[in-house]
Design a protein around this motif. Sequence first.
Motif, PDB file in Angstrom:
ATOM      1  N   THR A   1       1.092   5.657  -7.834  1.00  0.00           N
ATOM      2  CA  THR A   1       0.651   4.812  -6.722  1.00  0.00           C
ATOM      3  C   THR A   1      -0.145   5.624  -5.703  1.00  0.00           C
ATOM      4  N   ILE A   2       0.315   6.816  -5.389  1.00  0.00           N
ATOM      5  CA  ILE A   2      -0.402   7.681  -4.445  1.00  0.00           C
ATOM      6  C   ILE A   2      -1.776   8.049  -5.005  1.00  0.00           C
TER       7      ILE A   2
ATOM      8  N   ARG B   1      -3.495   6.178  -6.909  1.00  0.00           N
ATOM      9  CA  ARG B   1      -4.303   4.960  -6.770  1.00  0.00           C
ATOM     10  C   ARG B   1      -4.864   4.852  -5.357  1.00  0.00           C
ATOM     11  N   ILE B   2      -4.060   5.219  -4.364  1.00  0.00           N
ATOM     12  CA  ILE B   2      -4.560   5.229  -2.983  1.00  0.00           C
ATOM     13  C   ILE B   2      -5.707   6.233  -2.861  1.00  0.00           C
TER      14      ILE B   2
ATOM     15  N   ALA C   1      -7.753   1.964 -11.543  1.00  0.00           N
ATOM     16  CA  ALA C   1      -6.815   1.584 -10.483  1.00  0.00           C
ATOM     17  C   ALA C   1      -5.957   0.400 -10.932  1.00  0.00           C
TER      18      ALA C   1
ATOM     19  N   ASP D   1      -1.921   0.383 -11.553  1.00  0.00           N
ATOM     20  CA  ASP D   1      -1.047  -0.560 -10.841  1.00  0.00           C
ATOM     21  C   ASP D   1      -0.022  -1.145 -11.805  1.00  0.00           C
TER      22      ASP D   1
ATOM     23  N   LEU E   1       4.437   1.599  -0.726  1.00  0.00           N
ATOM     24  CA  LEU E   1       3.185   2.205  -1.184  1.00  0.00           C
ATOM     25  C   LEU E   1       2.378   1.293  -2.099  1.00  0.00           C
ATOM     26  N   ASP E   2       3.043   0.554  -2.984  1.00  0.00           N
ATOM     27  CA  ASP E   2       2.325  -0.247  -3.967  1.00  0.00           C
ATOM     28  C   ASP E   2       1.432  -1.309  -3.318  1.00  0.00           C
TER      29      ASP E   2
ATOM     30  N   ALA F   1      -1.453   0.388  -1.524  1.00  0.00           N
ATOM     31  CA  ALA F   1      -2.515   0.833  -2.429  1.00  0.00           C
ATOM     32  C   ALA F   1      -3.407  -0.337  -2.830  1.00  0.00           C
ATOM     33  N   ASP F   2      -2.781  -1.463  -3.159  1.00  0.00           N
ATOM     34  CA  ASP F   2      -3.556  -2.645  -3.548  1.00  0.00           C
ATOM     35  C   ASP F   2      -4.469  -3.094  -2.411  1.00  0.00           C
TER      36      ASP F   2
ATOM     37  N   THR G   1      -5.520  -1.377   0.196  1.00  0.00           N
ATOM     38  CA  THR G   1      -6.524  -0.360   0.490  1.00  0.00           C
ATOM     39  C   THR G   1      -7.708  -0.475  -0.462  1.00  0.00           C
TER      40      THR G   1
END
Length: 188
Positions: free
Chosen positions: A12-13, A15-16, A41, A45, A65-66, A69-70, A72
């Motif tokens: 997840t990080i 992905r950010i 990405a 996810d 975080l999930d 991330a989405d 962002t």
Amino acid sequence: MISISQLPNLITISRIALAPVLILLLKDEEYAASLAVFVIAGVSDGLDGFIAKRFHCESRLGSILDPMADKTLLVSSYVMLMVLNHVPFWLMLTVAFRDLLIVGGYLVYTSMVGPVQMRPSWLSKLNTFMQIALVFVILVQQAFQLIYPLAVDALIYAVLLTTVASGLHYLWTWLVMKELEPVKQRHD
């Protein structure tokens, strides 16, 4: 050594961390590379969620975080696609404002009442799907020089409709129905 329980949050990080890469690629109008990053990405996810559920390593950090991330990646995509004149300003504003409403509402509510469990509704999931579909279709069209303006126009209005409906649904749920589930405190 990384344990399996840390893997979903690390994915997840990462992905950010793809968000600035996507922004830079879009800025340079590198649509094929942007499409690849967007697809990676999306796959990550699904992968982090699968690993977390399959190996029972869901965490409070991951639940924060999930969606971050989405949001962002999606808001970054919409801002850049607006800058590049692929989506109208009013759509980018609607998408960004809905996410700001959700995050702001969550922060205000948890600061006043305490932690709550956020669960996206089917309407919110449909909205996310439509937002992703629009970005994907635009990137595919730009990467492969395809032109299907009716598909993009239909998706723009579908995103508008589901974004507004989902935002209103969140407001209804929070303010009228007050259907928020408190986070269960663990006593170790």
